[in-house]
Design an enzyme around this catalytic site. Sequence first.
Site, PDB file in Angstrom:
ATOM      1  N   GLU A   1       2.650   0.513  -2.454  1.00 10.23           N
ATOM      2  CA  GLU A   1       1.477   1.380  -2.331  1.00 10.23           C
ATOM      3  C   GLU A   1       1.579   2.354  -1.155  1.00 10.23           C
ATOM      4  O   GLU A   1       1.000   3.445  -1.201  1.00 10.23           O
ATOM      5  CB  GLU A   1       0.208   0.528  -2.204  1.00 10.23           C
TER       6      GLU A   1
ATOM      7  N   LYS B   1     -14.439  -3.637 -10.316  1.00  9.45           N
ATOM      8  CA  LYS B   1     -13.895  -3.734 -11.670  1.00  9.45           C
ATOM      9  C   LYS B   1     -14.992  -3.671 -12.726  1.00  9.45           C
ATOM     10  O   LYS B   1     -14.804  -3.036 -13.782  1.00  9.45           O
ATOM     11  CB  LYS B   1     -13.100  -5.026 -11.808  1.00  9.45           C
TER      12      LYS B   1
ATOM     13  N   MET C   1      15.369   6.850  18.852  1.00 14.49           N
ATOM     14  CA  MET C   1      14.397   7.230  19.865  1.00 14.49           C
ATOM     15  C   MET C   1      14.031   6.041  20.742  1.00 14.49           C
ATOM     16  O   MET C   1      13.805   6.194  21.960  1.00 14.49           O
ATOM     17  CB  MET C   1      13.157   7.833  19.211  1.00 14.49           C
TER      18      MET C   1
ATOM     19  N   PHE D   1     -10.552 -13.570  -5.096  1.00  9.92           N
ATOM     20  CA  PHE D   1      -9.120 -13.278  -5.179  1.00  9.92           C
ATOM     21  C   PHE D   1      -8.870 -11.778  -5.030  1.00  9.92           C
ATOM     22  O   PHE D   1      -9.482 -10.962  -5.694  1.00  9.92           O
ATOM     23  CB  PHE D   1      -8.571 -13.772  -6.525  1.00  9.92           C
ATOM     24  N   GLN D   2      -7.978 -11.427  -4.129  1.00 14.00           N
ATOM     25  CA  GLN D   2      -7.602 -10.050  -3.821  1.00 14.00           C
ATOM     26  C   GLN D   2      -8.801  -9.204  -3.401  1.00 14.00           C
ATOM     27  O   GLN D   2      -8.854  -7.997  -3.675  1.00 14.00           O
ATOM     28  CB  GLN D   2      -6.851  -9.402  -4.988  1.00 14.00           C
TER      29      GLN D   2
END
Length: 580
Positions: A52, A164, A478, A114-115
């Site tokens: 993502e 959802k 760096m 969940f999630q």
Amino acid sequence: MSEERSGAAILVECLVRQGVEFVFGYPGGAVLPIYDELFGDHRLRHILVRHEAGAAHAAEGYARSTGKPGVVLVTSGPGATNAITGIADAFMDSIPLVVITGQVATNLIGTDAFQEADTIGLTRHCTKHNYLVKDPAELAATIDEAFEIATTGRPGPVLVDIPKNVQVATAPMSDVPAQRPQRYRPRTTAAAEEIAEAIALLEKAERPIFYTGGGVINSGPRASELLRELQTLTGAPVTSTLMGLGAFPADHPEWLGMLGMHGTFEANMAMNQCDLMVNIGARFDDRVTGRLDAFSPDSTKIHIDIDRASINKVVPVDLPIVGDCATVLEQLVEVWGNRQPRDLSAWKAQIDDWRTRDSLAYPQRKGPIMPQLAVERLFALTHERDPIITTEVGQHQMWAAQYFGFVKPNRWLTSGGLGTMGYGMPAAIGAQLGNPGKLVIDIAGEASIQMNIQEMGTASQFRLPIKVFILNNEYMGMVRQWQELTYESRYSNSYSDSLPDFVALAEAYGWKGIRIEDQADLDASIQAMIDHDGPVMVDCRVSQEANCFPMIPSGAAHTEMLLYGDQVEGTMDDEAKALV
């Protein structure tokens, strides 16, 4: 005329209505109704990334190279949290994104389902605005407003969190876009008296400088044209932040180069010694200003910015002008009219004297390829193709900024404010999709490229001919440089151990792999990369000890720059050490 549609169908119709071409995303349970709606719908092209974070960075690359908003679609919980780095990156660099996240059903919010993650709370400080939509009837107006907010004023990311059950529930949707009271009205035009005062200051200035930033790029191509016109009228030299490269042509005689921590000697000295600074679309970042009490101490300061909150936030200014860069530049050009520029020959002579330091000079050595040379040759062999350049973050990023001469806007895509390793490859994917037929090159380091290296699969799937040019010094360069200069060369965990065989990895993904180990092979290998019609990964082995100079040490002033001449046999002399 209205008809009942599911929340998912309403969302898709809104995206189509907004002219969206690509949606960068990754499916999951909380967005399956949306993905089901996308199935077989050829009006939108979904780009399946491998992580993502890659979706957000690809959307950034698309937005920055096209001027259109990027769109991201990810699921709840880890899908949303994985995207947050890219969202924060877009927020820092003022990139317009609309991020759609799935959420657990409304009756489960707050139950640690969940999630589930508090996406609104997590993104409140790294979005321009965010929404939790609990009613499908509100969805169309919310999406329309999200695009308006993301793309007007100071651009930035806007997030819409959709549970959802809202995606499944139905509501009427009209063929005519929903009208919502306009709540966001950024000021775009400067007051006439502000323009008059700015012109008066420009007329009498003996040592003026235009200090330009990413706001000129974000304001659109017209802003860059007007900047060039205003410079011609006034004769004032121009410098730029990292984010503003390309707004003014690097081959122009009045171009001073980039300023700031790794800017040129002449740009930093001119900023320090000017009597009038005109800041156009920059935010006085700490990497530009150095020590604040020594920053351009004797200048009158004008700051033009569409974000009122950016003015007087870091550096107090004498004339604040809130407005869109293109609009204000047009006002300045119009009011300047037929005025004759002041004689700036003494100021130009002083700048020419500073140029003699040749602050971008670097050691010419036999043996390992110097990374600066690699970027110079890359520029020499590609600039006629007008390429789009992305970068990861580190030494290679600064070398690209210093040695690749940008003459047009929207050709330079890099992570400035957040400094996000792993930005470059997915950004190149987004840029290539938005600019088919263009040469798109990600200048990378061997450490940064591994942050989102899985996106090689995305490039392969969508047959995108991006090129990745790795300056491989087997160090987090760096980090190693700072450890050398400030931690007595204690290289704690900065060595890139157990590196993959990048050529074999490229071939595993169906890419062409090229390795360069000898300077004599540099040009031929770069040409082979350009000529290949598919994706290419180049592993260019460069000097491990090369440092990125010029450099203003942390906490130092513009007049305290370190150049390669300040080093003796790879170590700093006593005077240079005293500045660090």
